[in-house]
Structure formats: C-alpha cells, structure tokens
Scaffold this motif. Structure first.
Motif, PDB file in Angstrom:
ATOM      1  N   TYR A  93      -6.616  -4.766  -2.241  1.00 44.56           N
ATOM      2  CA  TYR A  93      -7.730  -4.756  -1.422  1.00 44.56           C
ATOM      3  C   TYR A  93      -8.663  -5.733  -1.481  1.00 44.56           C
ATOM      4  O   TYR A  93      -9.240  -6.030  -0.227  1.00 44.56           O
ATOM      5  CB  TYR A  93      -8.346  -3.076  -1.764  1.00 44.56           C
ATOM      6  N   SER A 106       1.627   4.087   6.185  1.00 44.30           N
ATOM      7  CA  SER A 106       1.509   4.943   4.833  1.00 44.30           C
ATOM      8  C   SER A 106       1.906   6.454   5.156  1.00 44.30           C
ATOM      9  O   SER A 106       2.168   7.196   4.216  1.00 44.30           O
ATOM     10  CB  SER A 106      -0.023   5.020   4.596  1.00 44.30           C
ATOM     11  N   GLN A 150       0.756  -1.005   0.148  1.00 46.54           N
ATOM     12  CA  GLN A 150       0.102   0.147   0.004  1.00 46.54           C
ATOM     13  C   GLN A 150       0.877   1.183  -0.056  1.00 46.54           C
ATOM     14  O   GLN A 150       0.279   2.155  -0.414  1.00 46.54           O
ATOM     15  CB  GLN A 150      -0.825   0.111   1.245  1.00 46.54           C
ATOM     16  N   ARG A 155      -3.230  -2.800  -7.661  1.00 50.20           N
ATOM     17  CA  ARG A 155      -4.009  -2.378  -6.727  1.00 50.20           C
ATOM     18  C   ARG A 155      -5.341  -2.987  -6.216  1.00 50.20           C
ATOM     19  O   ARG A 155      -5.994  -3.320  -5.198  1.00 50.20           O
ATOM     20  CB  ARG A 155      -4.141  -0.840  -6.838  1.00 50.20           C
TER      21      ARG A 155
END
Length: 489
Positions: A405, A436, A288, A401
């Motif tokens: 998720y 992050s 991420q 991506r």
C-alpha cells in the motif's frame, strides 16, 4: 518562517501517524475480532452437529456456514474499504480536507457505536457496521497522506510510513481480544474508541488544512485554524503551488524541455486508459486478493490445522496480530528506497539532459518488483498446510502488505499529476475492490467442493502473482524509452 512552522508540521505528522496507527486500518485485524465473536456465540445457530462417515455424531459441530458468514462480512467490508475510495477520493478533491474528515468521523463513530451495542441476537448488524468502519478508516488515511507534502524530499518515506501505520492498526483488535480475555467487554472497548472521535474533531480543526496541502509548498505556507488564512488565501497559495509544480525539477528542467514535454498535464481519463495505470491495477489487485483471502479465512485455516484446539488457535491468532503491528516499521524502508533512488536518478538526468519526470518514475521500479517478490514468498508459504510454518507466513505477509500500500500510494504520486491523485488513488482501489470480491467464492469453493483443501486455489494465485512482475518491467522500459527521447531529438 520554515523554522517557526516546523514544530507545527511535526505535530501534524505525529498526530496523523497516531491516527492511522490507532484507527484507520483496524478492519484488517478481523481474525482477532472473529475469535471474540465466536466466544460470544455470534451466528452459532448456523452450526450443525457433524456426522461421521457412518452417520454417527462425532461430538464436534460443523460450523462451515458460520465461517462463511464471517468471511462474507469481511469480504463486504474489505470491498467497501477499496471501492468507496473512489467516491471518497472525489469528495476529498472536490470538497477538500475538512468536509472529507467530518464524513470520516461520522461513519467511523457510527460503526463503533453499532458494534458496541451489537449482541449475538443482533449479529447481522455487523454487515452494516464493518463496511462503515472500513470507509471511515480509509478516509482518515487519504486525508493524512497529503502531510507528506509538508516535508519535501522525504515525501515518499512519509507516505509509505502512513500506509505502514494503516497496516499496523490491525493490532487494535488484538488489544480488544486480550482485554476481553481479561474481563473487559467488547462493548466497553468500542465505546472508548467512539469517545476518541472528540480527538479526531480537534485534530481536524487545529492541525489540518481546510483545503489541500499543496506540493511543492509555496513560500510562507500556513494551515490549520491558527493560521488565520481565509479559504480565498488558501486557494491563492494552491494556485501558486501549481505554478511551482510545473517548474519543479521533479517534472522537467525548464532549460531542457522538448516540444512534446511542454504540454500541460493531460486529462483524468487519459491517465485512466494508459498502459501504466492498467498494469498498476493488475499489480495491486492480484497481490491484494492474496492478502484479503488470507486474512478473511485465517481463523478457519487455523481451526483446521490445529484440529479446532481453541487455545492453539488463540496463540496463533495473537502471533498474527502482533506481527501486523510491525507494518509501521517495515513500510518506511520502501519509501526511503524510493526517495534515495529518485534523488540519484534525477541527478543523473540533469547531467544527461533526460526528462526529470521519467527519472523520478524510474525510482519506483525496484520497489514494485520487491513487493511482487515478497508476495510470491508469502504466497508459497501460505500454500503449505504446516502449522509451525505459519509464523514465517505471518512475517512475510506483514512485510509484503506494508510494502504494497505504501508503494501503491507513492507510485501514484510519481506517475501521475498531483491534481488527479485523489481520484486516481480512489479509482485504482475501487477497481481492485471488484477483484477482491473473488475471495468469498474462492472461500466457498475451498470449504465445499475442495473439502478444505486449498491446494488448487493456491496454485492458481501463485501463477497470477508471477504476472505482477510484468508491471515493474513495463514501467522500467517506458522510463528508458523516455530517457532516450532527447538523444533522438
């Protein structure tokens, strides 16, 4: 009864997909919105005339401070998108669907109205609006993920499809950018999005349960305002579902229980401190971070590679946003793979007497490894400062991506009891959010001491990406060990 309720369930599925596609993850189209904000002179006062090596003005502005401001807004918003998933997950578990969705609608509408009435003079309000938009959007996603419970064996496919729709919603900001270029103001676009809250409220009352959608579904399960069920009846059905869950083949066959597997599901904290959960946090956080750093700094990267050619930057920004839309098409393949493997391994487990829970969990291993591999490819391409190569980077980024998720949510449903899903999903997102936050100091490091050369930062992140392959390896080893337990007994 299932035949009569199927159209209603399909309506819930389709409208939920549209909600995620049109609203939930719009934050990640940030690159398109930054282009519009720059056109409207947001934070332009932070730009300074760029002096050449001999101190002579070059005619180009040095806007590193403005780029850092936009990067900081995205960093805060993406942090809140993940970190607030834990408290919102608790709200969803504790107060259930209707309350959670009304909070989401309030936050989302407040954010879109704030953006609509923001101008260059009040650009600082974006620090408030974008995090609210992110938290409202992730709550939409959380409350919609339970819809997969309505469709039994297709559960993982639907969960990954919803996560793919969440990724694809970033294309909404591309539409706003294109409309802006055609003369439609950003104010008009965001007022329209605010008015759509009426649709969210209607869907909450008519097509969603007041409580939770249980898994497995009890007989004659009904939900929504038209079901006629009282909250007490919904609680009774949820209790019936938990009883079914303990007997479900997904966990273990009653005839093949071993003494160690007759225990009730453990406490929430016992799962939090497990090796399985810890490595999943590492896996999600590293991958991420790559995606957030890339999205948050893409506008600056494109400006550097295109020598600040606005038309060229716009073309690549549009290309990036268009590829994001295809996340909804990529993600279900990951869920389909997990569902197929889950069925295959559980059939094998029935023949050998192995635990059904371990067989179901083993189905997640190829998806975890594939997601890590896709991220590694994306990371390598993103590390090469060649403008035409960014098209390949965009494609690998959206596939990686969309798998990330969907695989995260599906893995949590397979690896941990459903009664802890909201809290565990929120906690894993919250912990990854802390990681992050590194994107802003990394961006500052690249723009400052490294003088716009991200080579060393990229090399470190590529090495960390290799670390994520340990997660599927350890899960697979754990499943193999559990499958051998009956033989030892």
């Amino acid at each position: 009864m299932q035949g009569r309720s199927l159209p209603f369930r399909v309506a819930t599925l389709v409208t939920g997909l549209l909600e995620c596609l049109g609203f939930a993850g719009v934050l990640f189209g940030w690159t398109s919105l930054v282009f519009v904000f720059k056109e409207q002179h947001y934070f332009e006062e932070l730009c300074e005339p760029d002096a050449g090596p001999l101190g002579n003005a070059t005619g180009l502005d040095d806007c590193r401070a403005r780029d850092e401001q936009f990067s900081l807004i995205f960093t805060l918003a993406s942090f809140m998108n993940n970190f607030m998933t834990f408290p919102t997950g608790y709200i969803f578990d504790r107060f259930q669907t209707t309350v959670a969705r009304l909070i989401a609608i309030f936050l989302y509408t407040s954010a879109t109205l704030t953006i609509a009435f923001t101008s260059a003079d009040s650009a600082v309000l974006l620090f408030l609006a974008m995090p609210m938009l992110a938290v409202g959007g992730i709550l939409f996603l959380i409350t919609n993920l339970q819809i997969g419970n309505l469709f039994g064996k297709h559960r993982s496919t639907i969960i990954t499809m919803y996560n793919g729709a969440f990724d694809s919603s970033s294309a909404v900001f591309l539409i706003i950018k294109l409309l802006y270029e055609q003369g439609i103001t950003i104010k008009a676009s965001f007022i329209f999005i605010s008015v759509c809250s009426v649709w969210h409220v209607g869907r909450t009352l008519l097509l969603m349960p007041r409580g939770h959608i249980p898994y497995p579904l009890p007989a004659d399960y009904r939900y929504g305002l038209c079901s006629g069920d009282s909250p007490q009846e919904e609680d009774k059905k949820a209790a019936e579902s938990k009883k079914l869950e303990l007997q479900s083949k997904e966990f273990i066959s009653p005839k093949k229980e071993t003494p160690g597997e007759q225990q009730a599901p453990g406490s929430f904290w016992s799962y939090v401190f497990s090796q399985r959960f810890t490595w999943h946090v590492v896996w999600l956080s590293v991958i991420q971070l790559w995606h957030y750093l890339f999205i948050g700094t893409l506008n600056s990267l494109l400006n550097n590679l295109a020598s600040k050619d606005s038309a060229l930057v716009s073309t690549y920004t549009n290309a990036f946003a268009v590829t994001q839309f295809f996340g909804v098409l990529c993600a279900p393949w990951n869920g389909l793979l997990m569902d197929r493997l889950k069925h295959k391994y559980q059939e094998e487990a029935k023949k050998t007497g192995a635990p059904g829970k371990a067989a179901a969990l083993r189905a997640a291993v190829p998806s975890l490894a594939l997601t890590s591999l896709l991220c590694l490819g994306f990371a390598v391409c993103a590390s090469m400062p060649v403008l035409p190569l960014q098209y390949a980077t965009f494609v690998l980024q959206v596939i990686s991506r969309s798998f990330l998720y969907g695989c995260n949510a599906a893995f949590l449903t397979l690896a941990f009891p459903s009664e802890h899903f909201g809290k565990l999903f929120g906690l894993v997102m919250a912990l990854s959010a802390v990681v992050s936050l590194l994107q802003f100091p990394l961006f500052t490091l690249i723009k400052g001491p490294l003088q716009d050369d991200p080579l060393y930062v990229n090399l470190i992140l590529v090495l960390l990406t290799l670390l994520t392959f340990l997660h599927p390896f350890l899960v697979d080893r754990e499943c193999q060990r559990k499958e051998k337990l009956p033989e030892v007994a």
